[in-house]
Design a protein around this motif. Structure first.
Motif, PDB file in Angstrom:
ATOM      1  N   PRO B   8       0.825  -1.207   0.000  1.00  0.00           N
ATOM      2  CA  PRO B   8       0.000   0.000   0.000  1.00  0.00           C
ATOM      3  C   PRO B   8       0.857   1.253   0.000  1.00  0.00           C
ATOM      4  CG  PRO B   8       0.068  -0.972   2.191  1.00  0.00           C
ATOM      5  CD  PRO B   8       0.923  -1.823   1.314  1.00  0.00           C
ATOM      6  N   PRO B   9       0.442   2.271  -0.738  1.00  0.00           N
ATOM      7  CA  PRO B   9       1.248   3.488  -0.766  1.00  0.00           C
ATOM      8  C   PRO B   9       1.150   4.268   0.543  1.00  0.00           C
ATOM      9  CG  PRO B   9      -0.733   3.745  -2.103  1.00  0.00           C
ATOM     10  CD  PRO B   9      -0.726   2.359  -1.601  1.00  0.00           C
ATOM     11  N   GLU B  10       0.025   4.078   1.281  1.00  0.00           N
ATOM     12  CA  GLU B  10      -0.138   4.827   2.524  1.00  0.00           C
ATOM     13  C   GLU B  10       0.530   4.077   3.671  1.00  0.00           C
ATOM     14  OE1 GLU B  10      -4.617   6.264   2.233  1.00  0.00           O
ATOM     15  OE2 GLU B  10      -4.289   4.265   1.493  1.00  0.00           O
ATOM     16  N   ALA B  11       1.015   4.825   4.636  1.00  0.00           N
ATOM     17  CA  ALA B  11       1.669   4.198   5.782  1.00  0.00           C
ATOM     18  C   ALA B  11       0.613   3.532   6.655  1.00  0.00           C
ATOM     19  CB  ALA B  11       2.415   5.255   6.568  1.00  0.00           C
ATOM     20  N   LEU B  12       0.863   2.271   6.999  1.00  0.00           N
ATOM     21  CA  LEU B  12      -0.104   1.535   7.822  1.00  0.00           C
ATOM     22  C   LEU B  12      -0.032   1.966   9.275  1.00  0.00           C
ATOM     23  CD1 LEU B  12       0.008  -2.169   6.625  1.00  0.00           C
ATOM     24  CD2 LEU B  12      -1.823  -0.537   6.358  1.00  0.00           C
ATOM     25  N   LEU B  93      -0.634  -3.187  21.228  1.00  0.00           N
ATOM     26  CA  LEU B  93      -1.102  -3.878  20.027  1.00  0.00           C
ATOM     27  C   LEU B  93      -2.620  -3.838  19.875  1.00  0.00           C
ATOM     28  CD1 LEU B  93       1.284  -6.971  19.881  1.00  0.00           C
ATOM     29  CD2 LEU B  93       1.453  -4.832  18.641  1.00  0.00           C
ATOM     30  N   HIS B  94      -3.337  -3.338  20.898  1.00  0.00           N
ATOM     31  CA  HIS B  94      -4.792  -3.253  20.713  1.00  0.00           C
ATOM     32  C   HIS B  94      -5.137  -2.162  19.699  1.00  0.00           C
ATOM     33  CE1 HIS B  94      -5.673   0.402  23.037  1.00  0.00           C
ATOM     34  NE2 HIS B  94      -6.903   0.270  22.659  1.00  0.00           N
ATOM     35  N   LYS B  95      -4.173  -1.324  19.368  1.00  0.00           N
ATOM     36  CA  LYS B  95      -4.391  -0.313  18.337  1.00  0.00           C
ATOM     37  C   LYS B  95      -4.326  -0.933  16.941  1.00  0.00           C
ATOM     38  CE  LYS B  95      -2.799   3.473  21.208  1.00  0.00           C
ATOM     39  NZ  LYS B  95      -4.143   4.015  21.459  1.00  0.00           N
ATOM     40  N   ALA B  97      -5.086  -4.653  16.863  1.00  0.00           N
ATOM     41  CA  ALA B  97      -6.076  -5.726  17.026  1.00  0.00           C
ATOM     42  C   ALA B  97      -7.497  -5.173  17.031  1.00  0.00           C
ATOM     43  CB  ALA B  97      -5.799  -6.481  18.325  1.00  0.00           C
ATOM     44  N   GLY B  98      -7.693  -3.979  17.606  1.00  0.00           N
ATOM     45  CA  GLY B  98      -9.023  -3.374  17.678  1.00  0.00           C
ATOM     46  C   GLY B  98      -9.611  -3.097  16.296  1.00  0.00           C
ATOM     47  N   PRO B  99      -8.882  -2.355  15.442  1.00  0.00           N
ATOM     48  CA  PRO B  99      -9.391  -2.115  14.088  1.00  0.00           C
ATOM     49  C   PRO B  99      -9.628  -3.405  13.299  1.00  0.00           C
ATOM     50  CG  PRO B  99      -7.550  -0.673  14.536  1.00  0.00           C
ATOM     51  CD  PRO B  99      -7.660  -1.593  15.711  1.00  0.00           C
ATOM     52  N   LEU B 100      -8.745  -4.376  13.514  1.00  0.00           N
ATOM     53  CA  LEU B 100      -8.891  -5.655  12.806  1.00  0.00           C
ATOM     54  C   LEU B 100     -10.190  -6.343  13.234  1.00  0.00           C
ATOM     55  CD1 LEU B 100      -6.985  -6.996  10.783  1.00  0.00           C
ATOM     56  CD2 LEU B 100      -6.170  -8.437  12.630  1.00  0.00           C
ATOM     57  N   GLY B 124      -6.090   7.290  17.166  1.00  0.00           N
ATOM     58  CA  GLY B 124      -4.887   6.580  17.611  1.00  0.00           C
ATOM     59  C   GLY B 124      -4.788   5.167  17.076  1.00  0.00           C
ATOM     60  N   ASP B 125      -5.875   4.677  16.444  1.00  0.00           N
ATOM     61  CA  ASP B 125      -5.821   3.327  15.881  1.00  0.00           C
ATOM     62  C   ASP B 125      -4.881   3.296  14.680  1.00  0.00           C
ATOM     63  OD1 ASP B 125      -7.427   2.053  17.646  1.00  0.00           O
ATOM     64  OD2 ASP B 125      -9.233   2.128  16.426  1.00  0.00           O
ATOM     65  N   GLN B 126      -4.247   2.164  14.506  1.00  0.00           N
ATOM     66  CA  GLN B 126      -3.345   1.987  13.361  1.00  0.00           C
ATOM     67  C   GLN B 126      -4.104   1.343  12.197  1.00  0.00           C
ATOM     68  OE1 GLN B 126      -0.224   3.367  13.885  1.00  0.00           O
ATOM     69  NE2 GLN B 126      -1.218   3.944  15.786  1.00  0.00           N
TER      70      GLN B 126
END
Lengths: 187, 185
Positions: B8-12, B93-95, B97-100, B124-126
């Motif tokens: 992906p071109p955007e930073a994850l 890592l919940h940042k 795991a949460g979005p996932l 703040g989520d990744q």
């Protein structure tokens, strides 16, 4: 003055942090394993070197030191530095590998959504890496397949309605029904 | 059909997220090493007093008791550092795991036939580009749906004229919609 909250029930909501045991717990377990191995190795090396230093000092009778700490200080500090450096280095590598796995897995899912935007809802996501991302890729594929089956059903209905030559009384309700179903696509 | 390139071109990850995580890890190790050092210092810093025999026996005894001292101090280190790592992995890592988890729920809803909705992550989520890519897909589906409905409503407007024109226009609209839908495969 504080504005009273419109939704006081939200105050009591607990923020759940431990969401994915396999992902968060797995990472913690791998890093902890590195720490445990490092700790055991450190213990063995300190026992060997510091023990030797103390026995040697006792046998030689050089008691110019005021405390045993002065006898073992260098060896202890070197081992502590070695433990910290090794464990930190290995842990950073583990973390960077984890980041790479996330990047690969999520990158495949993003590519699948981009392909979906272009109309490709059938090419598998094939997310690799961690089990979590493989599972997520499968979920993405199932969602895309579900969207495809909806669109395919609408396409068939539109084609059959266009070609059926039904009388106006029968055509009208089917036309309205098709319109209703189309409205349900991403409402 | 080939997938677009997977990278992906955007930073994850948000700027500084990885660095902050690594720094916190190193801080945990430093705290563990400090605790370990403190225990050894406490045990080994008792002064050597007395005559030759007294000091000799003190050092001999110390070397004998070194094994339990090391075992306990290493245990304290491991418990302290592993506890900090567990907290860090759960919190940090919940940042991801949460979005996932949120995306998984949405995927399951789509599969079950629930109305499709866009996704937004918390502050703040990744892995934000995942939500953006998904929302773009849903946005495209919505635009297509609006176009199909517009084509049908256009055809309906002609029903104010004679029945034959209306029917012909409706059938044409259906064929156009079918052709448009056929790009989905």
């Amino acid at each position: 003055m504080k504005t009273p909250s419109a939704r006081p029930e939200q105050k009591s909501r607990r923020k759940i942090l431990y969401i994915n045991p396999r992902f968060q717990g797995g990472a913690a377990l791998v890093i902890s394993a590195v720490v445990i191995v490092g700790g055991v190795l450190f213990g063995w090396l300190v026992y060997r070197d510091v023990g030797d230093a103390l026995r040697e000092a006792a046998m030689r009778g050089h008691f110019v030191m005021e405390t045993p700490y002065e006898i073992v200080r260098d060896a202890l500090l070197w081992h502590l530095a070695g433990l910290s450096a090794t464990v930190s280095f290995l842990t950073v590598i583990v973390f960077l590998l984890l980041v790479k796995a996330v990047r690969i897995g999520v990158g495949r899912a993003i590519a699948a959504f981009r392909a979906s935007e272009e109309g490709d809802l059938s090419t598998p996501t094939e997310a690799r890496g961690l089990t979590e991302f493989r599972r997520f890729g499968e979920l993405v594929d199932l969602a895309r397949a579900s969207a495809l089956s909806r669109v395919a059903a609408l396409r068939e209905e539109a084609a059959s309605l266009a070609a059926c030559g039904l009388p106006a009384e029968a055509f009208g309700p089917r036309w309205e029904e098709l319109k209703r179903k189309i409205r349900e696509v991403a409402p | 059909m080939n997938m677009p390139p997977p990278s992906p071109p955007e930073a994850l990850f948000e700027h500084g997220y990885r660095l902050r995580f690594i720094l916190r890890l190193c801080l945990a190790f430093a705290a563990g090493a400090a605790a370990l050092y403190g225990i050894f210092y406490l045990v080994l810093s008792r002064p050597l007093t007395g005559d030759y025999a007294g000091v000799f026996h003190a050092l001999r005894n110390l070397s004998v008791f070194l094994r339990p001292v090391i075992a306990v101090s290493v245990l304290v280190y491991v418990l302290l550092v592993c506890g900090a790592i567990a907290a860090l992995c759960v919190y940090g890592l919940h940042k991801v795991a949460g979005p996932l988890y949120r995306m998984e729920r949405v995927m399951e809803e789509i599969r079950e036939g629930a109305p499709t909705r866009t996704v937004s992550f918390r502050e703040g989520d990744q892995i934000e580009p995942l939500a953006r890519a998904f929302n773009r897909w849903i946005g495209k589906l919505r635009r297509d749906r609006q176009r199909w409905i517009a084509a049908m409503e256009d055809a309906e407007r002609l029903c104010l004229q004679d029945d034959a024109t209306c029917r012909a226009r409706m059938e044409r609209a259906l064929r156009e919609i079918g052709a448009d839908m056929s790009r989905y495969r």
